[in-house]
Design an enzyme around this catalytic site. Structure first.
Site, PDB file in Angstrom:
ATOM      1  N   SER A   1       0.833  -1.205   0.000  1.00 25.67           N
ATOM      2  CA  SER A   1       0.000   0.000   0.000  1.00 25.67           C
ATOM      3  C   SER A   1       0.863   1.248   0.000  1.00 25.67           C
ATOM      4  CB  SER A   1      -0.905   0.016   1.244  1.00 25.67           C
ATOM      5  OG  SER A   1      -1.587   1.255   1.369  1.00 25.67           O
TER       6      SER A   1
ATOM      7  N   TYR B   1      -1.829  -1.112  10.360  1.00 27.66           N
ATOM      8  CA  TYR B   1      -1.981  -1.408   8.929  1.00 27.66           C
ATOM      9  C   TYR B   1      -0.771  -0.906   8.145  1.00 27.66           C
ATOM     10  CZ  TYR B   1      -3.945  -1.283   4.189  1.00 27.66           C
ATOM     11  OH  TYR B   1      -4.159  -1.456   2.841  1.00 27.66           O
TER      12      TYR B   1
END
Length: 260
Positions: free
Chosen positions: A157, A171
């Site tokens: 990401s 995350y």
């Protein structure tokens, strides 16, 4: 002998069927688009997700027979899922493993969980799903990937390299760790004919992207829009194709220039 027909090893199954992929996080967003694109190109896809197969959302014909329901946070269940996947392959090679599943928990009020507020149990759950599951799946399916001279693609990401206003700390750090793991895996798997790469999507229009987030971030992206799941799936298709046969250890950013 030139022109001789290769004879399969005892117990081996000839690789004469469609290419086969295992895809986690298949029930929505990027995973859903990836199944559609690869299925249209003749691949067989074994999907994995926490949710049961949904015929209404996932209208591909072989879906119910090739879906493994598994919670990747449960390492015992993951091991059983690997056994299940091997049984479905029935000795045939695996050509691609896409580790797309990921979780990004929020606080009870929906706010971002920072390094000061993330509970220990949340850290464990996030790293089990986002970091440990990809390497355990690749190790568990190593023989099948080697037989297919396959490829592994980890979905990282944009938040793995910068602080994000909405994605939480657990995350973000799990995705940064997954990017590092991709390089390590590429080094370790390459001698066995297996390529390992990553893609790092930015803002992609999926169910988890709220209209408020899109409205706030789109003007900051040089291309002045968020991406679509199919744009991400197309890069995955390239990495799993012969066109990328000399590409390994790379992390490809898909963000419309957001990191420029």
């Amino acid at each position: 002998m030139p022109g001789a027909i290769p004879v399969p090893r005892p117990g081996a199954v000839a690789d004469d069927g469609p290419k086969v992929m295992v895809l986690t996080g298949a029930s929505r967003g990027i995973g859903h688009a990836t199944v559609r694109l690869f299925a249209e190109n003749g691949w067989r896809i074994i999907t994995c997700s926490r949710q049961p197969f949904d015929r209404a959302r996932c209208p591909w014909e072989e879906g119910p027979d090739d879906h493994v329901q598994v919670d990747l946070n449960d390492l015992r269940a993951l091991n059983l899922a690997i056994v299940d996947i091997k049984a479905r392959l029935a000795g045939r090679p695996l050509h691609a493993l896409i580790n797309n599943a990921g979780i990004s928990p929020k606080a009870p009020d929906g706010s971002r969980l920072s390094s000061l507020t993330t509970p220990v149990a949340t850290w464990t759950e996030v790293f089990n799903v986002n970091f440990l599951a990809p390497v355990l799946l690749a190790r568990g399916l190593f023989d099948e990937l080697k037989a297919g001279r396959g490829t592994v693609v980890n979905v990282t990401s944009i938040v793995g390299s910068r602080v994000h206003p909405f994605a939480g700390t657990a995350y973000a750090t799990s995705k940064a760790a997954l990017a590092c793991l991709t390089r390590e895996m590429a080094h370790d798997f390459a001698p066995h004919g297996i390529r390992v790469n990553a893609i790092a999507p930015g803002e992609i229009k999926t169910d988890i992207l709220s209209p408020e987030t899109e409205e706030r971030l789109a003007p900051l992206i040089p291309m002045r829009r968020v991406g679509s799941p199919m744009e991400v799936a197309s890069v995955l298709q390239f990495l799993c194709s012969d066109a990328a046969s000399y590409v390994t250890g790379e992390e490809i950013h898909i963000n419309g220039g957001q990191t420029l």
